[in-house]
Each structure stands twice: as structure tokens, then as C-alpha cells.
Design a protein around this motif. Structure first.
Motif, PDB file in Angstrom:
ATOM      1  N   ILE A   4       1.153  -1.072   0.182  1.00 23.15           N
ATOM      2  CA  ILE A   4       0.263  -0.508  -0.517  1.00 23.15           C
ATOM      3  C   ILE A   4       0.698   1.623   0.274  1.00 23.15           C
ATOM      4  CG2 ILE A   4      -1.199   1.236   1.381  1.00 23.15           C
ATOM      5  CD1 ILE A   4      -2.840  -1.061   2.136  1.00 23.15           C
ATOM      6  N   THR A   7       2.516   1.886  -2.937  1.00 19.41           N
ATOM      7  CA  THR A   7       1.410   2.067  -4.211  1.00 19.41           C
ATOM      8  C   THR A   7       1.301   3.279  -4.415  1.00 19.41           C
ATOM      9  OG1 THR A   7       0.560   0.070  -4.165  1.00 19.41           O
ATOM     10  CG2 THR A   7      -0.891   2.281  -5.456  1.00 19.41           C
ATOM     11  N   ILE A   8       1.459   4.092  -2.927  1.00 19.81           N
ATOM     12  CA  ILE A   8       0.985   5.512  -2.441  1.00 19.81           C
ATOM     13  C   ILE A   8       2.645   6.492  -3.282  1.00 19.81           C
ATOM     14  CG2 ILE A   8       0.976   7.744  -1.244  1.00 19.81           C
ATOM     15  CD1 ILE A   8      -0.666   5.018   0.966  1.00 19.81           C
ATOM     16  N   VAL A  11       2.327   6.376  -7.037  1.00 19.27           N
ATOM     17  CA  VAL A  11       1.306   7.502  -7.412  1.00 19.27           C
ATOM     18  C   VAL A  11       1.765   9.284  -7.747  1.00 19.27           C
ATOM     19  CG1 VAL A  11      -1.094   7.853  -7.235  1.00 19.27           C
ATOM     20  CG2 VAL A  11      -0.297   5.816  -7.662  1.00 19.27           C
ATOM     21  N   PHE A  12       2.263   8.710  -6.665  1.00 22.81           N
ATOM     22  CA  PHE A  12       3.305  10.292  -6.353  1.00 22.81           C
ATOM     23  C   PHE A  12       4.072  10.778  -6.869  1.00 22.81           C
ATOM     24  CE2 PHE A  12       6.522  13.072  -3.852  1.00 22.81           C
ATOM     25  CZ  PHE A  12       5.432  14.085  -3.424  1.00 22.81           C
TER      26      PHE A  12
ATOM     27  N   LEU B 281      -4.244  12.650  -2.358  1.00 16.00           N
ATOM     28  CA  LEU B 281      -2.955  11.272  -2.774  1.00 16.00           C
ATOM     29  C   LEU B 281      -3.556   9.921  -2.705  1.00 16.00           C
ATOM     30  CD1 LEU B 281      -0.672  10.230  -3.681  1.00 16.00           C
ATOM     31  CD2 LEU B 281       0.429  10.392  -1.546  1.00 16.00           C
ATOM     32  N   LEU B 282      -4.168   9.224  -1.503  1.00 16.81           N
ATOM     33  CA  LEU B 282      -5.234   8.575  -1.116  1.00 16.81           C
ATOM     34  C   LEU B 282      -6.047   8.020  -1.722  1.00 16.81           C
ATOM     35  CD1 LEU B 282      -5.108   8.198   2.639  1.00 16.81           C
ATOM     36  CD2 LEU B 282      -4.026   7.076   1.239  1.00 16.81           C
ATOM     37  N   ALA B 284      -6.127   9.385  -5.200  1.00 12.16           N
ATOM     38  CA  ALA B 284      -5.805   8.425  -6.366  1.00 12.16           C
ATOM     39  C   ALA B 284      -4.602   7.210  -6.398  1.00 12.16           C
ATOM     40  CB  ALA B 284      -4.592  10.192  -6.496  1.00 12.16           C
ATOM     41  N   THR B 285      -5.007   6.717  -4.898  1.00  9.36           N
ATOM     42  CA  THR B 285      -3.523   5.376  -5.281  1.00  9.36           C
ATOM     43  C   THR B 285      -4.992   3.774  -5.061  1.00  9.36           C
ATOM     44  OG1 THR B 285      -2.325   6.709  -4.139  1.00  9.36           O
ATOM     45  CG2 THR B 285      -2.394   4.413  -4.131  1.00  9.36           C
ATOM     46  N   LEU B 286      -5.474   4.384  -3.122  1.00  9.93           N
ATOM     47  CA  LEU B 286      -6.542   3.235  -2.940  1.00  9.93           C
ATOM     48  C   LEU B 286      -7.662   2.672  -3.521  1.00  9.93           C
ATOM     49  CD1 LEU B 286      -4.761   3.278   0.494  1.00  9.93           C
ATOM     50  CD2 LEU B 286      -4.368   2.388  -0.884  1.00  9.93           C
TER      51      LEU B 286
END
Lengths: 172, 321
Positions: A4, A7-8, A11-12, B281-282, B284-286
């Protein structure tokens, strides 16, 4: 848990990637050379309409958006009396262009046809016909076909031998 | 007497300033979220209306005000109209206890933290009532999920904050911030911070915990039947919710207004923006977890962690006294 966080982080990192958006009205996308857009009707090098109203395009059209009516002029040339394409139906498949025996109907790379009224998307012959030969500069259907029309008799077309007299005794 | 009047005038000015800050914040957040999401998805987001698309929110607002405000004939009308107001009201009340800078707060309650928890719990009613009053199966499922989510996440949300309270020795948010002058509580209370962060996301129904909305399964969840400005109120409430939770994280774990060189309010704002961006951001991600996974995670992982944090904190405080 680790995945997790990873992934964050990934994406960042996209913050520093190039954006894929094409800012349309200012920037335009690359169009392939054979892009299929707005349909036109072309003219032959003499400036006459190429279309001989054979109905092949209308028959092959999968959505039935082409309608026309054949007529004949004083020289015996077939022409469409009207030629109508409903672009609100058209799917720009290009089958009409493939079917056309005279290179009359052609697809162009223009796709900016949006309109506020549906009726404005119905193009008549006057809207479709352009003043040039389109993609085939020298092609003139009546000059290469054996069909006799006013001003051009049998045997006078390009690469055409004079007609054989089947009843003659002389070797041809 | 004029001194007193001046005091009252100052208080009113602060109240108005904080209220307008909150409302501007929620509008700006909508823009910020769309731009940041776009940035993280390699797009541009709204950039046509005004400079950098800043006026997009205004355009949306005009649109939403001119839309038909429809109450479905099968809905429970009174509750249906009341529900969107509840969420905005409770979240704005939550803003009242937050100290934005030295002296900049609406009210310094000695039970400020409890007041915030109470208000955020009341906010859940909005979603549940909205889902119930819509009289629509998807809305009801959304409301149902919201109720279950609140029940399981409120518990450890409050528990995770008790470590901070124990360290500061006060429920007053001002006292908690002042106690962090030397060391931000994120260091001694790291576990509590993580637990509160997750609970805060769940509290505001943000992705990945947006189960009450769950567009892919429940149409729009509890607000399926809402249109026009009533929908807008839920929307504004949600963004105010993230703002208030970010402000709470800043206040409780990141030293509130403390920071070098810059004035306290600016520090508070910077810290708050970092958490707001993190929430986006969360999003966009999860992906969204399943309903039962959410419950299991809450009760089996987060609650024991919060309890552990509280017990260890209590033990250490006792040992060092």
C-alpha cells in the motif's frame, strides 16, 4: 501494508511524469495520412462531377446515411440529382470510398464538424462537392471507360481500340 | 466599556474570518482535488475557467444553484431536507474549537476535543438520515454502511486520541497545542497518529473508505436521490470534513501553530495543506475495500492497536512520574 505504501509512493511520483493530455483547440493530435473524416464529392480534372450515381456507396453504407437520386444530363452522363449524407448517422467507416468506381466520394482528414442542430449535420450535394479532384489528380472516369457519351464516342477513350465490326470479313 | 466592545468586535471578526476561511477552503479544495488528482493521473484537470481553472468552482456553483431542486415524491420530506443541513452544521461546529493560531479560535472549550468528537459523530446522522429518507434501496444501503462504519471507526478514533490527552493532561485543544511547544506529539504518539489518520479518513467517507457512496455499486450511495444545492451541501460537507480532520491532525500531532520564522497561522495552514494533499493522494491511489474487510480491519486491527497505544502511553507516563 508495504505494498500500500509503495503504491502511494508510486502514484506520488507521477507528479513528475509528462502529462498525456492534448490541449485540443490549441494543440492538435497527429492524424494518420489515411485518417477518415468528413466525406466530400470530388470533380474530375475538367471540373465536371465525378459521381455517376451508381448507388454503390448508398448500398454499402452500413448505417444507411447516404441517399441519392440518379439523373442523366443532355450528354448522356449520369449524375446525382441530389446527394445527401446524414453525418449524424455516418460512422466514417470509409466503405463508400472503397465502393466508389469513379473515385468521386472521398474521406478527408477534417473531423471538426460539431454543430448545435441535428439538421445542420445533413449535408446536401452543394455542401459535399468540392472544386478539385481530391486525392486522385488525373483520374477522369469517362476518359478511361468505354461508355459513349456526348462528345466522346466508342473507341475514343484512352488505351481503347476502335470498336471491332463483328460482321466484317477483314482481320482486325 | 469601549475596551470591552473592542474585545467583542475582535471575537466577532475572528468568527467571521474562520467561517469564511472554512467556506473558501471547501470551495478551493474542490479545485485542488481535481487538479491534484489530474496531476497524479498525468492529466491537467480543470484549467479553462479563469487562471489555472480557479473559477471552475464558481461555474459549478452557478450550475448547481440553477439546477432543479427536486424532492422525490416517495421521500420522507422533512428528514430529506434536514439531512444535508446537518452535515454542514456539525462540521462547521467542529471548526469552532480548532485553534488556528495563538488567540485565533472561536471558543476555547476545556472539553474541546470531546466537542469535536461529538460533532463528528453527529455528522454521521446526516448520512444515515439522508439514506433513510430517500426511500431508495441504494440510498438505504449507503446509509446502512455509513452507520456500521461510524460505529466501528468512532470507537478507536476516540481511543487513539486519549494518548494525546494523557500526555497533555487536558481536553482543551489550546492546551494540547501549547504542550507541544518542545516536541510534536507525532513522535511519542506515532501509533496513535496512524490510527487517528485512518479513522479520520473513514470519518469523512473519503476514499478508500467511501463505502456509503461507492459509485460503482450503489449509484451514489446515500445521496443518490439528492439534486441541486442539497447535493451541493453534502459535497461541501464532505470537503469541510476533510479540512476539519486535517486541522485536527495538525493540532493534535503536529504542533498546531508552532514553527520557526513564519507566523503561527501560516504554519498551521501549511501543515493542514500537507494533510489535505495526502488525503487526495490516498484517493488517487487506493481502491475501496469490501464492506466486511472494512469492518474486520476496524475491529481486529485498529481497535487493538488503539488500545495498545493507550495502555503503553499510560504505563510510560506512570513510570516517568
Amino acid at each position: 501494508m508495504f505494498s500500500i505504501l509503495k503504491t502511494i509512493w508510486l502514484v506520488f511520483l507521477h507528479m513528475f511524469h509528462k502529462r498525456v493530455t492534448v490541449q485540443y483547440p490549441e494543440e492538435k493530435q497527429y492524424l494518420a495520412p489515411r485518417f477518415r473524416g468528413r466525406i466530400i464529392l470530388s470533380r474530375d480534372p475538367q471540373g465536371e462531377e465525378r459521381c455517376v450515381a451508381c448507388y454503390l456507396c448508398a448500398s454499402v453504407c452500413p448505417v444507411g446515411c447516404i441517399s441519392l437520386q440518379a439523373t442523366e444530363d443532355e450528354n448522356g452522363r449520369r449524375k446525382p440529382e441530389f446527394f445527401r449524407i446524414n453525418f449524424s448517422r455516418c460512422i466514417f467507416c470509409g466503405l463508400c470510398e472503397e465502393a466508389c468506381p469513379t473515385y468521386a466520394i472521398q474521406l478527408t482528414p477534417d473531423y471538426e464538424m460539431a454543430d448545435y442542430k441535428r439538421q445542420n449535420l445533413v449535408y446536401e450535394k452543394e455542401d459535399l462537392t468540392i472544386n478539385g479532384p481530391g486525392k486522385y489528380h488525373d483520374h477522369d472516369f469517362y476518359r478511361v471507360s468505354g461508355l459513349a457519351i456526348g462528345g466522346k464516342d466508342k473507341g475514343e477513350a484512352e488505351n481503347e481500340s476502335p470498336p471491332v465490326d463483328p460482321k466484317g470479313l477483314l482481320p482486325s | 466599556m469601549p475596551e470591552n466592545l473592542l474585545q467583542i468586535g475582535l471575537r466577532i471578526a475572528i468568527v467571521v474570518a474562520i467561517f469564511s476561511f472554512a467556506m473558501t477552503m471547501s470551495a478551493a479544495l474542490i479545485w485542488l482535488e481535481r487538479r491534484l488528482l489530474a496531476l497524479w493521473q498525468d492529466r491537467y484537470g480543470p484549467n479553462r475557467v479563469g487562471p489555472f481553472g480557479l473559477l471552475q468552482v464558481l461555474a459549478d456553483m452557478i450550475k448547481i444553484f440553477t439546477k432543479e431542486d427536486w424532492v422525490p415524491p416517495f421521500a420522507d420530506k422533512a428528514v430529506f431536507v434536514l439531512a444535508p443541513a446537518v452535515i454542514v452544521f456539525t462540521v462547521l461546529m467542529g471548526f469552532a474549537v480548532i485553534p488556528f493560531g495563538p488567540g485565533i479560535w472561536v471558543v476555547d472549550l476545556n472539553i474541546g476535543l470531546l466537542f469535536f468528537l461529538a460533532m463528528s459523530s453527529l455528522g454521521a446522522y446526516s448520512v444515515v438520515l439522508g439514506g433513510w429518507a430517500s426511500n431508495n434501496k441504494y440510498s438505504l444501503l449507503g446509509g446502512l454502511r455509513s452507520a456500521a462504519q461510524m460505529l466501528s471507526y468512532e470507537v478507536f478514533m476516540a481511543l487513539s486520541l486519549m494518548g494525546v490527552v494523557a500526555l497533555a493532561g487536558s481536553f482543551s485543544l489550546r492546551a494540547i497545542v501549547e504542550a507541544q511547544a518542545g516536541l510534536w506529539y507525532v513522535i511519542p504518539q506515532f501509533l496513535g497518529f496512524i490510527v487517528f489518520l485512518i479513522a479520520g479518513i473513514a470519518e469523512t467517507h473519503r476514499l478508500p473508505f467511501d463505502l456509503p457512496e461507492a459509485e460503482s455499486e450503489l449509484v451514489a450511495g446515500f445521496h443518490s436521490e439528492y439534486s441541486g444545492m442539497k447535493f451541493g451541501m453534502f459535497f461541501v460537507g464532505e470537503y469541510l470534513g476533510i479540512a476539519v480532520v486535517s486541522a485536527m491532525i495538525t493540532t493534535l500531532y503536529f504542533g498546531g501553530w508552532h514553527g520557526p520564522f513564519l507566523p503561527g497561522v501560516v504554519w498551521f495552514f501549511i501543515k493542514m495543506m500537507v494533510f489535505l494533499s495526502f488525503f487526495i493522494l490516498l484517493r488517487a491511489t487506493l481502491p475501496r475495500p469490501r464492506y466486511d474487510q472494512l469492518m474486520a480491519y476496524g475491529w481486529k486491527v485498529m481497535l487493538p492497536l488503539a488500545l495498545l497505544n493507550l495502555v503503553v502511553t499510560g504505563a510510560l507516563i506512570l513510570a516517568f512520574e
